[in-house]
Design a protein around this motif. Structure first.
Motif, PDB file in Angstrom:
ATOM      1  N   SER A   1     102.541 127.108 -42.026  1.00  0.00           N
ATOM      2  CA  SER A   1     102.877 127.545 -43.378  1.00  0.00           C
ATOM      3  C   SER A   1     103.363 128.988 -43.408  1.00  0.00           C
ATOM      4  O   SER A   1     103.007 129.802 -42.548  1.00  0.00           O
ATOM      5  CB  SER A   1     101.637 127.419 -44.278  1.00  0.00           C
ATOM      6  N   SER A   2     104.127 129.294 -44.444  1.00  0.00           N
ATOM      7  CA  SER A   2     104.531 130.672 -44.689  1.00  0.00           C
ATOM      8  C   SER A   2     103.484 131.430 -45.492  1.00  0.00           C
ATOM      9  O   SER A   2     103.594 132.642 -45.650  1.00  0.00           O
ATOM     10  CB  SER A   2     105.867 130.703 -45.442  1.00  0.00           C
ATOM     11  N   SER A   3     102.488 130.741 -46.010  1.00  0.00           N
ATOM     12  CA  SER A   3     101.418 131.415 -46.741  1.00  0.00           C
ATOM     13  C   SER A   3     100.587 132.276 -45.802  1.00  0.00           C
ATOM     14  O   SER A   3     100.451 131.963 -44.620  1.00  0.00           O
ATOM     15  CB  SER A   3     100.498 130.389 -47.405  1.00  0.00           C
ATOM     16  N   PRO A   4      99.982 133.341 -46.329  1.00  0.00           N
ATOM     17  CA  PRO A   4      99.070 134.139 -45.496  1.00  0.00           C
ATOM     18  C   PRO A   4      97.818 133.346 -45.167  1.00  0.00           C
ATOM     19  O   PRO A   4      97.453 132.398 -45.887  1.00  0.00           O
ATOM     20  CB  PRO A   4      98.744 135.353 -46.383  1.00  0.00           C
ATOM     21  N   PRO A   5      97.125 133.705 -44.087  1.00  0.00           N
ATOM     22  CA  PRO A   5      95.943 132.940 -43.669  1.00  0.00           C
ATOM     23  C   PRO A   5      94.893 132.776 -44.759  1.00  0.00           C
ATOM     24  O   PRO A   5      94.268 131.716 -44.857  1.00  0.00           O
ATOM     25  CB  PRO A   5      95.406 133.759 -42.486  1.00  0.00           C
TER      26      PRO A   5
ATOM     27  N   PRO B   1      92.255 121.265 -37.133  1.00  0.00           N
ATOM     28  CA  PRO B   1      91.803 122.272 -36.163  1.00  0.00           C
ATOM     29  C   PRO B   1      92.768 123.432 -35.968  1.00  0.00           C
ATOM     30  O   PRO B   1      92.375 124.479 -35.451  1.00  0.00           O
ATOM     31  CB  PRO B   1      91.664 121.460 -34.873  1.00  0.00           C
ATOM     32  N   VAL B   2      94.023 123.249 -36.381  1.00  0.00           N
ATOM     33  CA  VAL B   2      95.038 124.286 -36.187  1.00  0.00           C
ATOM     34  C   VAL B   2      95.713 124.577 -37.522  1.00  0.00           C
ATOM     35  O   VAL B   2      96.192 123.661 -38.200  1.00  0.00           O
ATOM     36  CB  VAL B   2      96.094 123.845 -35.155  1.00  0.00           C
ATOM     37  N   ALA B   3      95.730 125.851 -37.903  1.00  0.00           N
ATOM     38  CA  ALA B   3      96.429 126.287 -39.111  1.00  0.00           C
ATOM     39  C   ALA B   3      97.126 127.601 -38.780  1.00  0.00           C
ATOM     40  O   ALA B   3      96.468 128.606 -38.493  1.00  0.00           O
ATOM     41  CB  ALA B   3      95.461 126.468 -40.274  1.00  0.00           C
ATOM     42  N   VAL B   4      98.451 127.587 -38.789  1.00  0.00           N
ATOM     43  CA  VAL B   4      99.230 128.753 -38.378  1.00  0.00           C
ATOM     44  C   VAL B   4     100.007 129.292 -39.572  1.00  0.00           C
ATOM     45  O   VAL B   4     100.696 128.547 -40.273  1.00  0.00           O
ATOM     46  CB  VAL B   4     100.213 128.398 -37.241  1.00  0.00           C
ATOM     47  N   SER B   5      99.891 130.594 -39.792  1.00  0.00           N
ATOM     48  CA  SER B   5     100.692 131.286 -40.794  1.00  0.00           C
ATOM     49  C   SER B   5     101.877 131.946 -40.110  1.00  0.00           C
ATOM     50  O   SER B   5     101.770 132.413 -38.964  1.00  0.00           O
ATOM     51  CB  SER B   5      99.846 132.351 -41.491  1.00  0.00           C
ATOM     52  N   SER B   6     102.996 132.023 -40.803  1.00  0.00           N
ATOM     53  CA  SER B   6     104.151 132.701 -40.206  1.00  0.00           C
ATOM     54  C   SER B   6     103.910 134.192 -40.031  1.00  0.00           C
ATOM     55  O   SER B   6     104.669 134.862 -39.335  1.00  0.00           O
ATOM     56  CB  SER B   6     105.414 132.452 -41.038  1.00  0.00           C
ATOM     57  N   GLU B   7     102.822 134.723 -40.649  1.00  0.00           N
ATOM     58  CA  GLU B   7     102.426 136.101 -40.358  1.00  0.00           C
ATOM     59  C   GLU B   7     102.044 136.266 -38.888  1.00  0.00           C
ATOM     60  O   GLU B   7     102.061 137.379 -38.355  1.00  0.00           O
ATOM     61  CB  GLU B   7     101.219 136.500 -41.209  1.00  0.00           C
TER      62      GLU B   7
ATOM     63  N   VAL C   1     106.779 129.055 -36.257  1.00  0.00           N
ATOM     64  CA  VAL C   1     105.463 128.641 -36.756  1.00  0.00           C
ATOM     65  C   VAL C   1     105.163 127.200 -36.345  1.00  0.00           C
ATOM     66  O   VAL C   1     104.013 126.859 -36.029  1.00  0.00           O
ATOM     67  CB  VAL C   1     105.383 128.853 -38.293  1.00  0.00           C
ATOM     68  N   TYR C   2     106.182 126.351 -36.312  1.00  0.00           N
ATOM     69  CA  TYR C   2     105.986 124.974 -35.862  1.00  0.00           C
ATOM     70  C   TYR C   2     105.728 124.907 -34.365  1.00  0.00           C
ATOM     71  O   TYR C   2     104.874 124.139 -33.896  1.00  0.00           O
ATOM     72  CB  TYR C   2     107.197 124.118 -36.242  1.00  0.00           C
ATOM     73  N   LEU C   3     106.452 125.689 -33.608  1.00  0.00           N
ATOM     74  CA  LEU C   3     106.245 125.684 -32.157  1.00  0.00           C
ATOM     75  C   LEU C   3     104.854 126.197 -31.803  1.00  0.00           C
ATOM     76  O   LEU C   3     104.191 125.680 -30.895  1.00  0.00           O
ATOM     77  CB  LEU C   3     107.320 126.538 -31.481  1.00  0.00           C
ATOM     78  N   ARG C   4     104.395 127.199 -32.528  1.00  0.00           N
ATOM     79  CA  ARG C   4     103.049 127.736 -32.295  1.00  0.00           C
ATOM     80  C   ARG C   4     101.987 126.687 -32.621  1.00  0.00           C
ATOM     81  O   ARG C   4     101.016 126.507 -31.872  1.00  0.00           O
ATOM     82  CB  ARG C   4     102.851 128.974 -33.165  1.00  0.00           C
ATOM     83  N   ALA C   5     102.161 125.968 -33.726  1.00  0.00           N
ATOM     84  CA  ALA C   5     101.198 124.932 -34.094  1.00  0.00           C
ATOM     85  C   ALA C   5     101.140 123.844 -33.029  1.00  0.00           C
ATOM     86  O   ALA C   5     100.048 123.393 -32.637  1.00  0.00           O
ATOM     87  CB  ALA C   5     101.549 124.341 -35.452  1.00  0.00           C
ATOM     88  N   ALA C   6     102.304 123.406 -32.539  1.00  0.00           N
ATOM     89  CA  ALA C   6     102.335 122.373 -31.497  1.00  0.00           C
ATOM     90  C   ALA C   6     101.651 122.864 -30.227  1.00  0.00           C
ATOM     91  O   ALA C   6     100.887 122.128 -29.581  1.00  0.00           O
ATOM     92  CB  ALA C   6     103.769 121.964 -31.209  1.00  0.00           C
ATOM     93  N   MET C   7     101.899 124.116 -29.866  1.00  0.00           N
ATOM     94  CA  MET C   7     101.280 124.664 -28.656  1.00  0.00           C
ATOM     95  C   MET C   7      99.760 124.690 -28.792  1.00  0.00           C
ATOM     96  O   MET C   7      99.034 124.329 -27.856  1.00  0.00           O
ATOM     97  CB  MET C   7     101.804 126.080 -28.414  1.00  0.00           C
TER      98      MET C   7
END
Length: 212
Positions: free
Chosen positions: A106-110, A127-133, A144-150
């Motif tokens: 997401s682009s939202s802050p954590p 288990p995984v929630a990644v912010s574009s921050e 942000v998608y690549l980070r979530a997949a990793m």
């Protein structure tokens, strides 16, 4: 398919209009001028990116750090009782999590992502929630998608992404994911961005579409 990654704003939480209202108000209060293209331009931006946009492009007389803090504090206040969860969104996430690992990108802050997960009692299922921050660039870049997949320990090309906006769709495609679109009724995505996505009438249609 090895995992399903959800966007948050506009997919699970009906917050795009709230973000728009808050940013417009803060810009006006601090001497800036809203532009017609500003809403779409900011969709998918990370917090540092949209904060700079409000200052450098729209002319708000605060520093980017100051305006980010003001906007996020107001969003957090509006989320205080319960985020504006889209009807049935939490049930869809629960259903999907029974069959595949689930993440949020997401682009939202954590703080707002975790507010949603806590309010819906989904923390243990996502288990995984990644912010574009937390990555180098916001959407439409795929970071942000690549980070979530990793973090899920799966190949991005074997993930499904669920998106609603033009920049979000472009980010998911850039990550080489299979993309399911639930078009935002307030800010419809560009037709070009939908061309290769599986377009759903609503989020409730997602479990059946994934099974197919």
């Amino acid at each position: 398919m090895d995992a399903v990654i959800f966007d948050l704003d506009g997919v699970l939480v009906d917050s795009e209009t709230t973000w728009d209202e808050v940013r417009r108000s803060v810009v006006a209060e601090h001497g800036g001028t809203w532009r017609p293209e500003a809403t779409r331009a900011q969709q998918g931006m990370s917090t540092p990116e949209w904060a700079r946009y409000l200052v450098e492009t729209l002319g708000a007389r605060l520093t980017p750090d100051e305006i980010a803090r003001v906007v996020i504090d107001e969003m957090a206040a509006r989320y205080a009782d319960r985020p504006p969860v889209i009807d049935g969104a939490d049930q869809v996430v629960r259903e999907i999590s029974r069959h595949w690992p689930v993440a949020i990108a997401s682009s939202s802050p954590p703080v707002l992502i975790h507010s949603f997960l806590t309010a819906c009692d989904l923390t243990s299922l996502v288990p995984v929630a990644v912010s574009s921050e937390e990555v180098a660039a916001g959407k439409p870049e795929p970071d942000v998608y690549l980070r979530a997949a990793m973090l899920l320990n799966v190949d991005a090309s074997r993930c499904a992404a669920v998106e609603d906006s033009t920049n979000g769709l472009r980010a998911a495609f850039a990550a080489n994911m299979t993309v399911f679109a639930v078009p935002n009724p307030h800010f419809p995505p560009d037709p070009e961005a939908l061309r290769e996505a599986t377009v759903l009438p609503n989020l409730a249609a997602l479990p059946a579409a994934l099974s197919e």
